[in-house]
Scaffold this motif. Structure first.
Motif, PDB file in Angstrom:
ATOM      1  N   VAL A 102       0.840  -1.199   0.000  1.00 34.64           N
ATOM      2  CA  VAL A 102       0.000   0.000   0.000  1.00 34.64           C
ATOM      3  C   VAL A 102       0.874   1.247   0.000  1.00 34.64           C
ATOM      4  CG1 VAL A 102      -1.703   1.320   1.300  1.00 34.64           C
ATOM      5  CG2 VAL A 102      -1.941  -1.169   1.107  1.00 34.64           C
ATOM      6  N   ASP A 103       1.847   1.273   0.941  1.00 38.23           N
ATOM      7  CA  ASP A 103       2.746   2.431   1.018  1.00 38.23           C
ATOM      8  C   ASP A 103       3.540   2.602  -0.279  1.00 38.23           C
ATOM      9  OD1 ASP A 103       1.884   2.807   3.616  1.00 38.23           O
ATOM     10  OD2 ASP A 103       3.517   1.622   4.484  1.00 38.23           O
ATOM     11  N   TRP A 104       3.969   1.477  -0.835  1.00 37.72           N
ATOM     12  CA  TRP A 104       4.799   1.492  -2.047  1.00 37.72           C
ATOM     13  C   TRP A 104       4.035   2.088  -3.231  1.00 37.72           C
ATOM     14  CZ3 TRP A 104       4.774  -1.823  -6.581  1.00 37.72           C
ATOM     15  CH2 TRP A 104       5.984  -1.840  -7.301  1.00 37.72           C
ATOM     16  N   LEU A 105       2.797   1.686  -3.428  1.00 38.75           N
ATOM     17  CA  LEU A 105       1.996   2.198  -4.540  1.00 38.75           C
ATOM     18  C   LEU A 105       1.746   3.694  -4.413  1.00 38.75           C
ATOM     19  CD1 LEU A 105      -0.654  -0.671  -4.867  1.00 38.75           C
ATOM     20  CD2 LEU A 105       1.154  -0.133  -6.504  1.00 38.75           C
ATOM     21  N   VAL A 106       1.522   4.149  -3.193  1.00 39.75           N
ATOM     22  CA  VAL A 106       1.259   5.575  -2.978  1.00 39.75           C
ATOM     23  C   VAL A 106       2.530   6.401  -3.148  1.00 39.75           C
ATOM     24  CG1 VAL A 106       0.505   7.301  -1.284  1.00 39.75           C
ATOM     25  CG2 VAL A 106      -0.702   5.112  -1.466  1.00 39.75           C
ATOM     26  N   GLU A 107       3.645   5.926  -2.590  1.00 37.24           N
ATOM     27  CA  GLU A 107       4.904   6.673  -2.685  1.00 37.24           C
ATOM     28  C   GLU A 107       5.364   6.812  -4.150  1.00 37.24           C
ATOM     29  OE1 GLU A 107       7.975   5.176  -0.166  1.00 37.24           O
ATOM     30  OE2 GLU A 107       6.749   5.343   1.657  1.00 37.24           O
ATOM     31  N   LEU A 108       5.098   5.780  -4.957  1.00 43.16           N
ATOM     32  CA  LEU A 108       5.480   5.858  -6.372  1.00 43.16           C
ATOM     33  C   LEU A 108       4.565   6.799  -7.144  1.00 43.16           C
ATOM     34  CD1 LEU A 108       6.284   2.128  -7.261  1.00 43.16           C
ATOM     35  CD2 LEU A 108       7.899   4.003  -6.944  1.00 43.16           C
ATOM     36  N   GLY A 109       3.329   6.947  -6.685  1.00 36.49           N
ATOM     37  CA  GLY A 109       2.364   7.786  -7.395  1.00 36.49           C
ATOM     38  C   GLY A 109       1.433   6.990  -8.283  1.00 36.49           C
ATOM     39  N   ILE A 110       1.486   5.662  -8.168  1.00 33.71           N
ATOM     40  CA  ILE A 110       0.571   4.823  -8.945  1.00 33.71           C
ATOM     41  C   ILE A 110      -0.845   4.923  -8.376  1.00 33.71           C
ATOM     42  CG2 ILE A 110       0.026   2.437  -9.623  1.00 33.71           C
ATOM     43  CD1 ILE A 110       3.053   1.915  -9.676  1.00 33.71           C
ATOM     44  N   GLU A 111      -0.932   5.037  -7.057  1.00 32.97           N
ATOM     45  CA  GLU A 111      -2.210   5.243  -6.376  1.00 32.97           C
ATOM     46  C   GLU A 111      -2.207   6.618  -5.714  1.00 32.97           C
ATOM     47  OE1 GLU A 111      -4.833   3.684  -6.607  1.00 32.97           O
ATOM     48  OE2 GLU A 111      -4.650   1.510  -6.514  1.00 32.97           O
ATOM     49  N   PRO A 112      -3.354   7.316  -5.719  1.00 34.36           N
ATOM     50  CA  PRO A 112      -3.398   8.670  -5.163  1.00 34.36           C
ATOM     51  C   PRO A 112      -3.419   8.711  -3.632  1.00 34.36           C
ATOM     52  CG  PRO A 112      -5.561   8.043  -5.943  1.00 34.36           C
ATOM     53  CD  PRO A 112      -4.639   6.936  -6.345  1.00 34.36           C
ATOM     54  N   SER A 113      -3.867   7.626  -3.006  1.00 38.01           N
ATOM     55  CA  SER A 113      -3.972   7.615  -1.545  1.00 38.01           C
ATOM     56  C   SER A 113      -3.954   6.177  -1.037  1.00 38.01           C
ATOM     57  CB  SER A 113      -5.284   8.287  -1.094  1.00 38.01           C
ATOM     58  OG  SER A 113      -6.399   7.505  -1.517  1.00 38.01           O
ATOM     59  N   LYS A 114      -3.659   6.039   0.252  1.00 40.52           N
ATOM     60  CA  LYS A 114      -3.661   4.701   0.840  1.00 40.52           C
ATOM     61  C   LYS A 114      -5.061   4.104   0.830  1.00 40.52           C
ATOM     62  CE  LYS A 114       0.346   5.415   3.866  1.00 40.52           C
ATOM     63  NZ  LYS A 114       0.857   5.385   5.263  1.00 40.52           N
ATOM     64  N   ARG A 115      -6.074   4.937   1.051  1.00 37.28           N
ATOM     65  CA  ARG A 115      -7.441   4.434   1.036  1.00 37.28           C
ATOM     66  C   ARG A 115      -7.782   3.836  -0.331  1.00 37.28           C
ATOM     67  NH1 ARG A 115     -12.003   5.754  -1.008  1.00 37.28           N
ATOM     68  NH2 ARG A 115     -11.192   7.709  -1.849  1.00 37.28           N
ATOM     69  N   GLN A 116      -7.413   4.554  -1.406  1.00 33.22           N
ATOM     70  CA  GLN A 116      -7.690   4.061  -2.753  1.00 33.22           C
ATOM     71  C   GLN A 116      -6.889   2.805  -3.052  1.00 33.22           C
ATOM     72  OE1 GLN A 116     -10.030   5.554  -5.036  1.00 33.22           O
ATOM     73  NE2 GLN A 116      -9.726   3.493  -5.876  1.00 33.22           N
ATOM     74  N   ALA A 117      -5.639   2.764  -2.575  1.00 32.06           N
ATOM     75  CA  ALA A 117      -4.797   1.588  -2.793  1.00 32.06           C
ATOM     76  C   ALA A 117      -5.406   0.367  -2.129  1.00 32.06           C
ATOM     77  CB  ALA A 117      -3.388   1.852  -2.268  1.00 32.06           C
ATOM     78  N   ARG A 118      -5.832   0.507  -0.864  1.00 29.90           N
ATOM     79  CA  ARG A 118      -6.437  -0.632  -0.163  1.00 29.90           C
ATOM     80  C   ARG A 118      -7.726  -1.085  -0.860  1.00 29.90           C
ATOM     81  NH1 ARG A 118      -4.333   2.124   4.575  1.00 29.90           N
ATOM     82  NH2 ARG A 118      -6.207   3.431   4.688  1.00 29.90           N
ATOM     83  N   GLU A 119      -8.516  -0.110  -1.308  1.00 35.57           N
ATOM     84  CA  GLU A 119      -9.771  -0.441  -1.982  1.00 35.57           C
ATOM     85  C   GLU A 119      -9.525  -1.201  -3.281  1.00 35.57           C
ATOM     86  OE1 GLU A 119     -13.281   2.076  -4.201  1.00 35.57           O
ATOM     87  OE2 GLU A 119     -12.585   2.827  -2.248  1.00 35.57           O
TER      88      GLU A 119
END
Length: 419
Positions: A355-372
């Protein structure tokens, strides 16, 4: 079938200086002919291929082609198709381009045999001519009014043209004369924008060799796509023959994505398939367009011709893997080709929660969206769905220790390079 008849069927003739005479010349007799290219860059693109494919057809029909590399004309620049003066390259740059194009053309067109394609460089005879000889022996044969009336010059007069570029048609004419005298060349072929230069060469031959001298010119039509845009360009720019500039996969995809309205025309121009084979594919375009058999055949024929069988198979593997999602079947090199134009991110090799990795790279806009997205099965890594919010990403997940491919939804791919 006479070579002129074949070219006519392929819609590959724009203008001829003497159609009947050229047909008689090529009927039952091996003829020497030439086509040239200037070394303005270190690779040709697919637009440059058009006249050379015609040259190859002459070779297959038993004629004797010559490829001219413009080591001399490339130093001044052809004004054809331009609205402004070229920026002159250094002699060292031009020589590097000459070497690169010679290697490229030799690989594509030169084969062993009696009618192999010969290669020449016009610098070899042009650099020996001094300015007095140039003016007295050649310039004297050119009428200024005639030169000004040529389309290639007339189109530049309003904005201006230098004497350097103005003199280009004299140098190209000199080439035709030299090859006529020393290589028995009787025909020059080129793009439609070369008509004025070709006819100037014919005029010079007849002034120097007599009005009975037998020589001809033939030009190929300007190629436009069905939508009216210029052939040979993609969103990323020109489609190069050099695999380092346009990868074999990108090259394959360019042809595979050809519009139905253009594919039969390209099959005629660029492949050596028979009339019967092309007509059968044309019928498939009409009856089963969804199968795209004509496009696939075109892509295979052209990629094999330019890059060889091994790189064709590599391009097909990348295509199949991207379609199926079987990313892990690809090597790191194949991933680099297939994902060259996709969004690219760089990651450290330090272990990170997904989750943190996707957000830090910018692939996901937020942790909430990544988890979803993970919980909904919308995130795949290297072709496999990510099923856990607790997954820790590290270097072991990278293909070839270099790349991780993230797919979000059905089509949104991202390439992650491991630093």
């Amino acid at each position: 079938m006479n070579i002129i008849d074949e070219l006519a069927w392929r819609d590959a003739i724009n203008q001829q200086t003497d159609e009947e005479g050229l047909r008689k010349l090529t009927d039952g007799k091996a003829v020497s002919l030439y086509c040239g290219v200037d070394p303005t860059g270190d690779s040709m693109h697919i637009g440059h291929l058009i006249p050379f494919m015609v040259l190859k057809r002459f070779q297959l029909a038993g004629h004797r082609p010559v490829i001219l590399i413009g080591g001399a004309t490339g130093t001044i620049g052809d004004p054809s198709g331009r609205s402004s003066e070229r920026t002159l390259q250094t002699l060292e740059e031009i020589q590097a381009n000459v070497d690169a194009l010679t290697s490229q053309l030799r690989k594509l067109f030169v084969t062993e045999g009696d009618n192999e394609i010969r290669m020449v460089n016009n610098y070899d005879w042009t650099h020996k001519i001094n300015i007095i000889e140039f003016l007295r022996d050649y310039g004297k044969n050119f009428n200024l009014n005639t030169m000004l009336a040529k389309d290639v010059v007339a189109s530049r007069l309003e904005d201006g043209i230098s004497f350097t570029e103005f003199s280009y048609q004299i140098l190209q004419s000199l080439d035709f004369l030299h090859l006529y005298q020393h290589e028995d060349v009787q025909l020059q072929i080129g793009g439609s924008d070369q008509w004025g230069n070709i006819t100037s060469g014919l005029d010079l031959i007849r002034k120097k060799e007599g009005s009975e001298a037998v020589a001809f010119g033939l030009t190929i039509p300007l190629m436009l796509k069905a939508d009216g845009t210029k052939f040979g360009k993609s969103a990323g720019g020109a489609i190069w023959l050099d695999g380092n500039k346009t990868t074999p996969y990108e090259f394959y995809q360019f042809w595979a994505n050809t519009d139905d309205r253009d594919v039969v025309k390209y099959l005629k121009y660029f492949t050596f398939l028979s009339k019967e084979q092309i007509e059968a594919l044309a019928e498939k375009v009409e009856t089963e367009p969804h199968k795209r058999e004509a496009q696939i055949t075109l892509a295979e024929e052209m990629t094999r011709f330019v890059h060889g069988e091994d790189l064709l198979q590599q391009a097909k593997r990348i295509t199949a893997a991207l379609f199926s999602g079987d990313i892990r079947s690809l090597s790191a090199e194949e991933i680099e080709q297939g994902f060259k134009e996709m969004p690219t991110f760089t990651s450290s090799k330090e272990p990170k929660n997904i989750v943190d990795w996707l957000v830090e790279l910018g692939i996901e806009p937020s942790k909430r969206q990544a988890r979803e997205d993970i919980n909904n099965g919308a995130i795949s890594m290297n072709g496999e769905k990510v099923g856990s919010l607790e997954l820790v990403i590290d270097a072991s997940h990278a293909i070839g220790e270099r790349f991780i491919i993230i797919r979000k939804g059905k089509k949104k791919y991202s390439l992650v390079k491991m630093a």
